[in-house]
Enzyme design. Sequence first.
Site, PDB file in Angstrom:
ATOM      1  N   CYS A 149      -6.639   2.311  -0.273  1.00 20.05           N
ATOM      2  CA  CYS A 149      -5.606   2.911   0.565  1.00 20.05           C
ATOM      3  C   CYS A 149      -6.258   4.010   1.394  1.00 20.05           C
ATOM      4  CB  CYS A 149      -4.588   3.533  -0.384  1.00 20.05           C
ATOM      5  SG  CYS A 149      -2.927   3.209   0.022  1.00 20.05           S
ATOM      6  N   CYS A 201       0.806  -1.226   0.000  1.00 21.43           N
ATOM      7  CA  CYS A 201       0.000   0.000   0.000  1.00 21.43           C
ATOM      8  C   CYS A 201       0.843   1.284   0.000  1.00 21.43           C
ATOM      9  CB  CYS A 201      -0.906  -0.041   1.227  1.00 21.43           C
ATOM     10  SG  CYS A 201      -1.813   1.438   1.554  1.00 21.43           S
TER      11      CYS A 201
HETATM   12  C1  LIG Z   1       2.042  -0.085   7.478  1.00 24.35           C
HETATM   13  C2  LIG Z   1       1.031  -0.797   6.602  1.00 24.35           C
HETATM   14  C3  LIG Z   1      -0.261  -0.271   6.502  1.00 24.35           C
HETATM   15  C4  LIG Z   1      -1.205  -0.923   5.711  1.00 24.35           C
HETATM   16  N1  LIG Z   1      -2.467  -0.394   5.658  1.00 24.35           N
HETATM   17  C5  LIG Z   1      -3.398  -1.040   4.950  1.00 24.35           C
HETATM   18  C6  LIG Z   1      -4.749  -0.551   4.943  1.00 24.35           C
HETATM   19  O1  LIG Z   1      -5.069   0.457   5.577  1.00 24.35           O
HETATM   20  N2  LIG Z   1      -5.671  -1.190   4.205  1.00 24.35           N
HETATM   21  C7  LIG Z   1      -5.350  -2.331   3.509  1.00 24.35           C
HETATM   22  O2  LIG Z   1      -6.251  -2.876   2.890  1.00 24.35           O
HETATM   23  N3  LIG Z   1      -4.082  -2.831   3.506  1.00 24.35           N
HETATM   24  C8  LIG Z   1      -3.106  -2.224   4.211  1.00 24.35           C
HETATM   25  N4  LIG Z   1      -1.821  -2.727   4.221  1.00 24.35           N
HETATM   26  C9  LIG Z   1      -1.476  -3.896   3.384  1.00 24.35           C
HETATM   27  C10 LIG Z   1      -1.943  -5.240   3.986  1.00 24.35           C
HETATM   28  O3  LIG Z   1      -1.444  -5.387   5.293  1.00 24.35           O
HETATM   29  C11 LIG Z   1      -1.423  -6.390   3.086  1.00 24.35           C
HETATM   30  O4  LIG Z   1      -1.699  -6.119   1.736  1.00 24.35           O
HETATM   31  C12 LIG Z   1      -2.080  -7.721   3.447  1.00 24.35           C
HETATM   32  O5  LIG Z   1      -1.756  -8.056   4.779  1.00 24.35           O
HETATM   33  C13 LIG Z   1      -1.606  -8.839   2.510  1.00 24.35           C
HETATM   34  O6  LIG Z   1      -2.103 -10.081   2.923  1.00 24.35           O
HETATM   35  P1  LIG Z   1      -1.345 -11.413   2.511  1.00 24.35           P
HETATM   36  O7  LIG Z   1      -2.112 -12.515   3.186  1.00 24.35           O
HETATM   37  O8  LIG Z   1      -1.159 -11.490   1.035  1.00 24.35           O
HETATM   38  O9  LIG Z   1       0.125 -11.311   3.105  1.00 24.35           O
HETATM   39  P2  LIG Z   1       0.568 -11.199   4.628  1.00 24.35           P
HETATM   40  O10 LIG Z   1      -0.458 -10.477   5.457  1.00 24.35           O
HETATM   41  O11 LIG Z   1       1.972 -10.652   4.580  1.00 24.35           O
HETATM   42  O12 LIG Z   1       0.564 -12.720   5.106  1.00 24.35           O
HETATM   43  C14 LIG Z   1       1.555 -13.635   4.691  1.00 24.35           C
HETATM   44  C15 LIG Z   1       1.752 -14.605   5.850  1.00 24.35           C
HETATM   45  O13 LIG Z   1       2.598 -15.672   5.440  1.00 24.35           O
HETATM   46  C16 LIG Z   1       3.462 -15.997   6.523  1.00 24.35           C
HETATM   47  N5  LIG Z   1       4.614 -16.717   5.988  1.00 24.35           N
HETATM   48  C17 LIG Z   1       5.681 -16.233   5.311  1.00 24.35           C
HETATM   49  N6  LIG Z   1       6.546 -17.213   5.005  1.00 24.35           N
HETATM   50  C18 LIG Z   1       6.002 -18.363   5.493  1.00 24.35           C
HETATM   51  C19 LIG Z   1       6.404 -19.739   5.478  1.00 24.35           C
HETATM   52  N7  LIG Z   1       7.554 -20.125   4.918  1.00 24.35           N
HETATM   53  N8  LIG Z   1       5.595 -20.650   6.062  1.00 24.35           N
HETATM   54  C20 LIG Z   1       4.420 -20.266   6.641  1.00 24.35           C
HETATM   55  N9  LIG Z   1       3.982 -18.990   6.701  1.00 24.35           N
HETATM   56  C21 LIG Z   1       4.773 -18.055   6.110  1.00 24.35           C
HETATM   57  C22 LIG Z   1       3.800 -14.637   7.110  1.00 24.35           C
HETATM   58  O14 LIG Z   1       4.251 -14.766   8.448  1.00 24.35           O
HETATM   59  C23 LIG Z   1       2.428 -13.937   7.054  1.00 24.35           C
HETATM   60  O15 LIG Z   1       1.660 -14.167   8.196  1.00 24.35           O
HETATM   61  C24 LIG Z   1      -0.852  -2.099   4.989  1.00 24.35           C
HETATM   62  C25 LIG Z   1       0.456  -2.613   5.094  1.00 24.35           C
HETATM   63  C26 LIG Z   1       1.389  -1.963   5.865  1.00 24.35           C
HETATM   64  C27 LIG Z   1       2.771  -2.549   5.961  1.00 24.35           C
END
Ligand SMILES: Cc1cc2nc3c(=O)[nH]c(=O)nc-3n(C[C@H](O)[C@H](O)[C@H](O)COP(=O)(O)OP(=O)(O)OC[C@H]3O[C@@H](n4cnc5c(N)ncnc54)[C@H](O)[C@@H]3O)c2cc1C
Length: 267
Positions: free
Chosen positions: A185, A5
């Site tokens: 966002c 984001c």
């Molecule tokens: C500061 C900040 C503010 C944000 N604000 C917003 C917002 O206001 N609104 C919004 O919609 N989005 C926001 N986002 C973005 C949002 O957090 C992410 O886009 C979202 O969490 C992505 O989800 P995901 O499941 O793809 O990845 P993640 O949430 O990164 O999940 C991936 C998971 O996989 C796990 N993992 C990694 N490697 C392994 C492995 N080898 N074995 C098992 N598990 C593993 C990790 O520990 C993690 O828990 C923000 C991000 C940040 C950093």
Amino acid sequence: MPIKCAGAPQKAMYLACDHWLRTQRLDNIDVEFCNAGPGLFGVADYVPALMEYVKKYNIALQFQHTLTAIDGPGKTATFSVTDGEGESREIEKAFEMIHVCPPQKAPKFISNSPLADAAGWLDLDPETLQHNHYGNIFGLGDAGNTPNAKTAAAVRKQAPVVAENVLLALKGEAPRAIYAGYGSCPLTVEKGKIVLAEFGYGGKLQPTFPTWLVQGTRPSRLSWLLKEKMLPWIYWNAMLKGKEWLAEPEILSHRPTKHEASDALDK
Ligand SMILES: Cc1cc2nc3c(=O)[nH]c(=O)nc-3n(C[C@H](O)[C@H](O)[C@H](O)COP(=O)(O)OP(=O)(O)OC[C@H]3O[C@@H](n4cnc5c(N)ncnc54)[C@H](O)[C@@H]3O)c2cc1C
């Protein structure tokens, strides 16, 4: 870059400035926003509202500044700065407090696998979220190479697309549920107000609510209430339980295969 984001680094900056302004400290603080990219925000419609806050908080904007090193004890940050001719040089900046967004990358078990594209991301069709080479694999979330804003809001719209397309694949049919690149966002420009950026592929605005209710390109109290009070409830009770009525995907009656699409282009 690349980062999740694009608004995330700015949210902390605006909220800190708002607090310093309210407590009459902002005049004594020099705030700089150093961005590796070429602009404040990738979607032009949101820039005017953000620029009003940049001016209000007297923030110095520095683009094409890529952070390359930090000397913590010496309180110095090193940036690689690219000028208009594409020439890069190193500069150092002293700081008292620095808030850093590290570059994002896919986990190693994806980037080191045959599932990854050349840059290390899960190699997906941007519309169907089906893997570009392995038809029985679908992907979603930050690890994918789809060119959307990497947000949880994007995952919210991607999950039903993947669910529908997996069901179609299990029936031996081609995927027809379409993800249009939605991401959101919520830019916390001051305590109590948010610029609610919602857009899809190519920066096309995709507002959830009619503009008479929420004008996403302007700072809004209603958007703050939505994020603070409503989104947590929607997340826990609707999204995670698969009951989200506002995230229904578009399902085409027929989606041309790559082969059919290139035939049509040739004609
Ligand atoms: C500061 C900040 C503010 C944000 N604000 C917003 C917002 O206001 N609104 C919004 O919609 N989005 C926001 N986002 C973005 C949002 O957090 C992410 O886009 C979202 O969490 C992505 O989800 P995901 O499941 O793809 O990845 P993640 O949430 O990164 O999940 C991936 C998971 O996989 C796990 N993992 C990694 N490697 C392994 C492995 N080898 N074995 C098992 N598990 C593993 C990790 O520990 C993690 O828990 C923000 C991000 C940040 C950093």
